[in-house]
Structures are given as structure tokens and as C-alpha cells.
Design a protein around this motif. Structure first.
Motif, mmCIF file in Angstrom:
data_model
loop_
_atom_site.group_PDB
_atom_site.id
_atom_site.type_symbol
_atom_site.label_atom_id
_atom_site.label_comp_id
_atom_site.label_asym_id
_atom_site.label_seq_id
_atom_site.Cartn_x
_atom_site.Cartn_y
_atom_site.Cartn_z
ATOM 1 N N LYS A 59 0.846 -0.898 0.023
ATOM 2 C CA LYS A 59 -0.018 0.046 0.052
ATOM 3 C C LYS A 59 0.901 1.091 0.036
ATOM 4 C CE LYS A 59 -2.350 -1.058 3.696
ATOM 5 N NZ LYS A 59 -1.643 -2.271 4.212
ATOM 6 N N THR A 60 1.622 1.375 0.890
ATOM 7 C CA THR A 60 2.616 2.728 1.016
ATOM 8 C C THR A 60 3.464 2.712 -0.176
ATOM 9 O OG1 THR A 60 2.577 2.232 3.374
ATOM 10 C CG2 THR A 60 4.205 3.947 2.568
ATOM 11 N N SER A 61 3.993 1.588 -0.620
ATOM 12 C CA SER A 61 4.969 1.851 -1.813
ATOM 13 C C SER A 61 4.172 2.094 -3.068
ATOM 14 C CB SER A 61 5.612 0.582 -2.039
ATOM 15 O OG SER A 61 4.835 -0.453 -2.641
ATOM 16 N N LEU A 62 2.804 1.773 -3.247
ATOM 17 C CA LEU A 62 1.917 2.172 -4.467
ATOM 18 C C LEU A 62 1.576 3.654 -4.087
ATOM 19 C CD1 LEU A 62 0.093 1.800 -6.742
ATOM 20 C CD2 LEU A 62 -1.560 0.929 -5.251
ATOM 21 N N MET A 63 1.503 4.131 -2.810
ATOM 22 C CA MET A 63 1.125 5.670 -2.769
ATOM 23 C C MET A 63 2.213 6.375 -2.993
ATOM 24 S SD MET A 63 -0.160 7.439 0.932
ATOM 25 C CE MET A 63 1.490 7.124 1.780
#
Length: 444
Positions: A59-63
Motif C-alpha cells: 500500500k505505502t509503496s503504491l502511494m
């Protein structure tokens, strides 16, 4: 015979060129997928994007990746705006104007005057170039005042050339687009009515606002404290496109999806759900393994003709040196082993950095559909450069809590004595609170 030699040469050349052609073709395919990902973000996802998924799904890397692509979109939109303005005002020498603006902005920053007064600068430009700010420019579709066109130009030029920062976040994020860390964000600023009353607001235009689940203090139950939206949090999301003239985006992550739904209902334009763990493509690690094999040849020779003879001699003379001890000595000293390992380290980092991250999942049209198995789902397959996704944020944001806990503690751990006699009838005096792990403490 000559024909056979020519055929052999061409065959060898083709075999050598085949991997290069394969790599080039595959990277061209990935580039097309990246272009589609940018198109998907710009024209499909909307201005407010929520990323949902289980822990460690990406999730955070996609953000971070979406933030980087949004920054590219913003920079491209600013370039389009600047070029459009130059086409309209064909009699203005923009080389001169840009130099004047740059000198003025640098003076403002050097003297710490504060945020530039763009209205004042607009009036100065209108006066210098003898333009009527109240006159209308008609582009065959709509109308816009000359003052507005000049104001947009000088502000966008400032954002692109001087500020050069397009991310606001409470969590530290590094941009591989601008090579700067983000500007600060106070989540209270999103409560625009409270922010207006308190005169506490600093969300800028041409920005990507990142709200990570680690720092989102507006928990699911807080929406009950403000059912009439007197703080303006929901109003800000409803009017985001108009407030920022469709220049800003909000990207948030949530593991507890229903938390976001309870707070903002359908004010999130796109709810992305990651249902497959992030994977990497296009780093061509097979090339690295070939390089690794070549680089390890000198180390192999060192083992055969230096380490092995020393080990055999040690056994014969009964010095008791193990093969591992001898290898560790040559490894730890400056020499061929460390030199080759250093080369391989940077080669590996290079090949990993040129790869792409692949994110797969589905986009829900309505937030409530997250709990409905039969809901309509638009599946997405996004490809984003790895360097835009990883290494841009602190993966252990709360690591300092460990240091605070240890520094604040008055106890120490020690090795267990399995032979110590245990008295089962006399127990240490421990309060009920301590047994249940209940207590009050503060983090620095």
C-alpha cells in the motif's frame, strides 16, 4: 568455405544481439504500460484516491509510486499552462520576464520576506507590459481575464522553478522526481472551517497530499464527534477540485477500509484494493548473475591457489586453523574479495533500480461495495518504476519507540538459568495491574 565463414559470423552476431533485442523490446513494452498507468491515474482515478489492502501488500509503496506519477502529471500540466500563456502573449519576451520573476522570487527567499504576493507581482507585470488586466481573452470556447492568465503564469512558474516541491505529507517522503523531501502537512489543515477560524492553513496548489495510515489521526470514531461537518473536513473533500482548480490530489492508505468509509462515505473518488502482493519486473537480474559469475572468478582462483594451500598446510602442521577462519581473514582485509563484492553490490543495486513494480487489484465504484462480493469491480494493473516506489519513505516510522521504551525502563534482561530452583509456593509480590500489563507511560 567463405560462405560458411560468413554464415558463422552472422550467426554469432545474431546470438550476441538477441539478448540486447530482447531487453530493448521488453523495456519498450514496460514503458507503454507505464504510459497507460499515467493515463489511468490522470483520467480515471480522480482527485481523491484511497488505497486499501492487507498488511505488506504494497500500500505505502503504491502511494509513493502514485505520488511520483502525479508529480510528473503536475509538472507536465504546468509546462502546458506556461506554453499556452506564451502563445497568447506573443509580444512578451518571456526570457526577460522569467529572469525578472526568478530574481524577484530569489530576493523574497533570501530576505525571508515570506510567501510571495502573487497579486502584487501580477499588477507589476501588467503595468510593465501595458496590459489591461480587466480585458477578456476568448479562446473560442470560454472567457478568462488577462489578469487571471498572468497570475496563473507567474504562480505556476514559481511552483516549477523556485518551489520545485509538489508533495505535502506528515510522514517524510523523498521525491525521486524533484530530489527533495516533502513539505510539511498538518492534518488539521484539511478541516478548512476550523483552519479558517484559527488562521492555521498552509495547503498549497499544485500539490499531492499524502495521508498514510500510520499518521492519520482522524480515526473512524472521530466522525461521530462532528456529524454536521462543522470542521469542514468533508466539505474540503467535496470541493477539492474547485478549491485547488483541479491542481491537487489526495492519496491515502488504509488497512481498515471501513474506517475510511465511515469518515468520508463516497467522498473518495477511487477506492483501490490491492489483492495481490507487489511484484517486480524488468530488472533483468539474469544479466547480473552473468556478471556475478565473471566477477567471482578471481575469488575462486584465490580460494584454489591461496586459501586452500594454507588450509592444507595448517592441517599438516596441526595449527588448528579452519578453512572458514582463513577465508574470513582474506575477506575482512582490503583485497580482491572485498573489491569484487563491492562491484557486485553496486551492479545489483543498479539492476534493481531500473526495474518496475507491478500492482494488481480492483477499483470499486462505491465505497460500500468493499464488503459486497457481487459488486462491480474494475480491475487495474499498474506498472511504476521501482525507484519511484521504494526507498522514498521510512518503512519503520515508529522505530524510535523502541529506543524510548529501553531508555525509560529501569529493568534489564538476562540469560535464563535453567538450573535455578523455582519456588512454586512463594511468589513475588506483583500487583494485578502489572500482571495484566496495565500502566501509564509517555513517549518522548
Amino acid at each position: 568455405m567463405q560462405l560458411e565463414s560468413v554464415l558463422i559470423v552472422y550467426t554469432i552476431a545474431f546470438v550476441l544481439l538477441l539478448p540486447i533485442l530482447f531487453v530493448k523490446g521488453f523495456r519498450k513494452k514496460l514503458r507503454k504500460k507505464l504510459d497507460y498507468s499515467i493515463y489511468y491515474i490522470k483520467y480515471v482515478l480522480g482527485w481523491i484516491i484511497g488505497i486499501n489492502g492487507d498488511i505488506r501488500m504494497g500500500k505505502t509503496s503504491l502511494m509513493s509510486g502514485l505520488s511520483s506519477l502525479c508529480q510528473l502529471i503536475i509538472i507536465n500540466d504546468i509546462d502546458d499552462l506556461l506554453n499556452k500563456t506564451m502563445k497568447i502573449f506573443k509580444y512578451i519576451d518571456f526570457n526577460v520576464l522569467n529572469d525578472q520573476l526568478k530574481n524577484y522570487y530569489e530576493t523574497v527567499i533570501d530576505e525571508k520576506i515570506g510567501y510571495p504576493d502573487f497579486e502584487k507581482i501580477t499588477e507589476m507585470v501588467l503595468e510593465i507590459y501595458q496590459l489591461d488586466g480587466d480585458s477578456i481573452h476568448y479562446d473560442m470556447i470560454g472567457h478568462k481575464k488577462i489578469r487571471k492568465l498572468i497570475l496563473d503564469y507567474i504562480f505556476s512558474y514559481y511552483c516549477l522553478e523556485i518551489r520545485n516541491n509538489f508533495v505535502q505529507s506528515k510522514t517524510p517522503f523523498y521525491s525521486n522526481i524533484t530530489h527533495q523531501f516533502n513539505l510539511k502537512l498538518n492534518l488539521e489543515w484539511l478541516n478548512i472551517r476550523d483552519a479558517f477560524k484559527e488562521k492555521d492553513y498552509a495547503i498549497l496548489d499544485w500539490m499531492v497530499i499524502l495521508i498514510d495510515e500510520l499518521t492519520d489521526e482522524a480515526g473512524a470514531m472521530k466522525y461521530l464527534e462532528d456529524p454536521k461537518d462543522e470542521s469542514g473536513a468533508k466539505e474540503y473533500r467535496r470541493k477539492l477540485g474547485q478549491i485547488h482548480q483541479e491542481r491537487n490530489r489526495i492519496i491515502s492508505t488504509k488497512q481498515d477500509v471501513m474506517d475510511e468509509i465511515k469518515k468520508f462515505r463516497n467522498l473518495t473518488h477511487s477506492n483501490l484494493v490491492i489483492d495481490e502482493r507487489v511484484s517486480t519486473l524488468g530488472n533483468h537480474m539474469w544479466i547480473y548473475h552473468l556478471i556475478e559469475f565473471v566477477c567471482n572468478i578471481p575469488i575462486l582462483l584465490l580460494k584454489l591457489f591461496v586459501i586452500n594451500p594454507i588450509f592444507i598446510w595448517s592441517k599438516l602442521t596441526r595449527k588448528g586453523l579452519s578453512w572458514g577462519d582463513i577465508y574470513k581473514y582474506y575477506h575482512d582485509k582490503t583485497g580482491i574479495i572485498r573489491k569484487q563484492e563491492s562491484k557486485l553490490y553496486y551492479y545489483k543495486m543498479f539492476f534493481q533500480s531500473i526495474g518496475y513494480n507491478r500492482y494488481q487489484g480492483y477499483k470499486l465504484k462505491r465505497a460500500e461495495d468493499i464488503e459486497r462480493v457481487t459488486a462491480d469491480r474494475d480491475y487495474f494493473d499498474l506498472v511504476i518504476p521501482t525507484k519511484y516506489c521504494w526507498g522514498t519513505y521510512n518503512t519503520h516510522y515508529y522505530a524510535s519507540m523502541q529506543e524510548d521504551l529501553l531508555n525509560n525502563s529501569t529493568t534489564q534482561t538476562s540469560e535464563v538459568n535453567p538450573f535455578k530452583k523455582i519456588n512454586f509456593f512463594i511468589k513475588d509480590k506483583v500487583t494485578e495491574q502489572e500482571q495484566n500489563g496495565v500502566g501509564e507511560f509517555e513517549f518522548n
